[in-house]
Design a protein around this motif. Structure first.
Motif, PDB file in Angstrom:
ATOM      1  N   ASP A 166       0.832  -1.201   0.000  1.00 17.59           N
ATOM      2  CA  ASP A 166       0.000   0.000   0.000  1.00 17.59           C
ATOM      3  C   ASP A 166       0.869   1.253   0.000  1.00 17.59           C
ATOM      4  O   ASP A 166       0.625   2.196  -0.764  1.00 17.59           O
ATOM      5  CB  ASP A 166      -0.925  -0.011   1.217  1.00 17.59           C
ATOM      6  N   GLY A 208      -2.561   4.392  -3.234  1.00 13.69           N
ATOM      7  CA  GLY A 208      -2.682   3.308  -2.253  1.00 13.69           C
ATOM      8  C   GLY A 208      -3.610   2.205  -2.719  1.00 13.69           C
ATOM      9  O   GLY A 208      -4.332   2.338  -3.710  1.00 13.69           O
ATOM     10  N   THR A 267      -7.108  -1.287   2.607  1.00  7.78           N
ATOM     11  CA  THR A 267      -5.952  -1.607   3.448  1.00  7.78           C
ATOM     12  C   THR A 267      -6.331  -1.547   4.918  1.00  7.78           C
ATOM     13  O   THR A 267      -6.039  -2.474   5.684  1.00  7.78           O
ATOM     14  CB  THR A 267      -4.788  -0.636   3.171  1.00  7.78           C
TER      15      THR A 267
END
Length: 185
Positions: free
Chosen positions: A34, A44, A48
């Motif tokens: 990421d 990114g 995440t």
């Protein structure tokens, strides 16, 4: 027969620990990826934060049984070491009984939670949907491993070392006597 049960409980605790380590590895690898994507200008990776929080909960619960197996639970060693042997034994007995009760209730409720989540196919509310029930299964397995390990240690408390499989917790045997007031657990 008792040795086979002890071995199975030890293996379950170790398997859960390996799964916990794998979950932490995935968190670290996904987090690194990421950051790399964000630095490269890609903004990114999706989900995440959500995936990491679900995996972190799974990793924590999966490690409970193994930490109890290694006797690396949280204790106030300084106070316990100052107490007479009888008080140390009573403290250990009460902590094992209370731990069994708490983890048994947690195991029971987490299995119900997992089954309900699995039946409906629960997914995370995120940009990319992913199933939640594997993490709930990890919670149930980790709680089960902790319950069984605490129960195994309670049996050892009353029956002595003969009930313990060879090699179980050997790395912490040196501290078990001073921490628990016994050499059997």
């Amino acid at each position: 027969m008792l040795r086979a049960i002890n071995r199975a409980i030890s293996l379950l605790s170790q398997l859960c620990f390996i799964l916990s380590a794998a979950a932490l590895f995935v968190i670290a690898a996904y987090g690194a990826a990421d950051v790399a994507v964000a630095v490269a200008g890609g903004g990114g990776l999706p989900v995440t934060r959500e995936a990491s929080s679900v995996l972190l909960a799974a990793a924590v619960f999966l490690s409970f049984g193994y930490s109890q197996y290694r006797r690396q639970d949280i204790r106030v060693d300084v106070l316990i070491e100052l107490c007479p042997s009888r008080v140390q034994r009573l403290s250990l007995l009460l902590s094992l009984i209370l731990g069994i009760f708490v983890f048994a209730v947690l195991t029971w409720q987490s299995w119900e939670l997992f089954l309900r989540s699995w039946r409906v196919g629960e997914t995370a509310v995120a940009l990319v949907r992913f199933p939640i029930y594997p993490a709930k299964l990890a919670l149930a397995l980790g709680s089960l491993a902790a319950t069984l390990e605490l129960t195994r240690q309670l049996v050892i408390f009353f029956c002595g070392r003969a009930a313990e499989p060879t090699g179980a917790g050997e790395s912490s045997d040196a501290t078990a006597g001073t921490r628990a007031g016994l050499k059997d657990i």
